[in-house]
Design an enzyme around this catalytic site. Structure first.
Site, mmCIF file in Angstrom:
data_model
loop_
_atom_site.group_PDB
_atom_site.id
_atom_site.type_symbol
_atom_site.label_atom_id
_atom_site.label_comp_id
_atom_site.label_asym_id
_atom_site.label_seq_id
_atom_site.Cartn_x
_atom_site.Cartn_y
_atom_site.Cartn_z
ATOM 1 C CG HIS A 114 -1.911 -1.096 1.246
ATOM 2 N ND1 HIS A 114 -2.767 -1.376 0.198
ATOM 3 C CD2 HIS A 114 -2.162 -2.047 2.191
ATOM 4 C CE1 HIS A 114 -3.501 -2.445 0.507
ATOM 5 N NE2 HIS A 114 -3.149 -2.869 1.693
ATOM 6 C CG ASP A 165 -2.806 -8.441 0.967
ATOM 7 O OD1 ASP A 165 -2.109 -8.778 1.936
ATOM 8 O OD2 ASP A 165 -3.790 -7.664 1.061
ATOM 9 C CG HIS A 167 -6.529 -5.254 2.071
ATOM 10 N ND1 HIS A 167 -5.981 -6.136 2.978
ATOM 11 C CD2 HIS A 167 -7.674 -4.788 2.622
ATOM 12 C CE1 HIS A 167 -6.760 -6.196 4.051
ATOM 13 N NE2 HIS A 167 -7.800 -5.391 3.863
ATOM 14 C CG ASP A 244 -5.032 -9.891 3.719
ATOM 15 O OD1 ASP A 244 -4.799 -10.458 2.622
ATOM 16 O OD2 ASP A 244 -4.704 -8.715 3.949
HETATM 17 ZN ZN ZN Z 1 -4.152 -7.155 2.934
#
Ligand code: ZN
Length: 304
Positions: A114, A165, A167, A244
């Site tokens: 991120h 991931d 996200h 996740d």
């Molecule tokens: Zn994540």
């Protein structure tokens, strides 16, 4: 399997933050107990010149002087500059081990996908994976293999990044978008934080997955993403390995099972190009088992 890990990466944390030291502290003895033959290496800090391929000088200075939290998710931990540099350095070293013919995994925190050129966010400070891709393309880490002619150690021309991931890898996307030597694919929950990654464009492939989608849909999207990346004929595959997407993860609404991460690892055994994986997220108490499922399946083929 080569594991790049610095035990000091568990030295920081904040109470009740999901990105907590136990993620790694519990994974290390778990992996060491199950895999006596895996080789562990302490990484070194990423240098300014390496980080500057992805980040601005102002960003490096802000991380170095961090005194105020960057946002609610991303605290100004004590010595975060040291830890973030070690994590980026571990990713670089894992990729160099991969180009040297090894399977390699960076078991570090903080994660990186991120982090933006000028901004820390989402538990991330430096973009470990983009820094690593740009390092590989710069060719400084290519090992001269000895008696063979220099032509066979030519630098890497194309890198693919597979981000599973849960996200969206928004930082990676922003840092590699329109770089013709990189292809990036992200499979992630949408709607979900950070709310980006709905469209594919240029060298960026986004695979949004609705919350509570059947796991077979999610796995199929991950497979399509990997297939698309391989069509790019990368000479190095980097994996943003986040766990996740697991059904019991406390901060997402995805349905993957432990076996699905083994499936992801198994696919990597069929990828006949150098591959390195870097830990991103994964916040459930089952994280050690999920990482082990992924790495064991990847390591199950011969050599490396
Ligand atoms: Zn994540």
């Amino acid at each position: 399997m080569q594991i790049f890990h610095d035990p000091r990466c568990t030295d920081y944390g904040r109470p009740d933050h999901p990105e907590r030291p136990e993620r790694i502290a519990r994974t290390v003895p778990f992996l060491k107990g199950r895999h006596r033959d895996w080789q562990w290496h302490e990484p070194r800090a990423a240098a300014d010149e390496e980080l500057l391929r992805a980040h601005s000088r102002e960003h490096l200075a802000r991380i170095a002087k961090a005194s105020q939290d960057f946002d609610l998710d991303t605290p100004a931990h004590s010595k975060i500059d040291f830890h973030a540099r070690q994590s980026a350095g571990a990713a670089i070293e894992a990729a160099r081990a991969a180009t040297g013919g090894k399977r390699a995994f960076s078991l570090m925190r903080p994660p990186g996908h991120h982090a933006m050129r000028d901004r820390a966010m989402g538990f991330c400070y430096f973009s470990n994976i983009a820094v690593t891709a740009l390092d590989a393309l710069a060719g400084t880490g290519v090992v001269d293999a000895g008696p063979r002619p220099a032509a066979t150690t030519a630098k890497i021309e194309r890198v693919a990044i597979w981000d599973f991931d849960a996200h969206h890898g928004n930082g990676t996307e922003a840092l590699v978008a329109h770089n013709e030597r990189i292809m990036f694919a992200s499979i992630h929950q949408y709607p979900g934080w950070p709310g980006t990654g709905t469209k594919s464009f240029a060298n960026v492939l986004n695979f949004p997955i609705a919350p509570y989608s059947p796991r077979s849909n999610h796995v199929r999207a991950a497979e399509q993403a990997l297939e698309k990346l391989l069509e790019f004929r990368p000479e190095l595959l980097l994996v943003s390995a986040g766990f996740d997407g697991y059904k019991n993860d406390p901060i997402t609404q995805m349905m993957l099972e432990r076996d699905d991460f083994a499936t992801f690892g198994k696919w990597l055994t069929d990828v006949k190009i150098p591959t390195a994986a870097v830990l991103e997220g994964g916040y459930s108490n089952d994280l050690p088992e999920l990482i082990d499922a992924f790495l064991s399946a990847w390591d199950s083929a011969t050599a490396g």
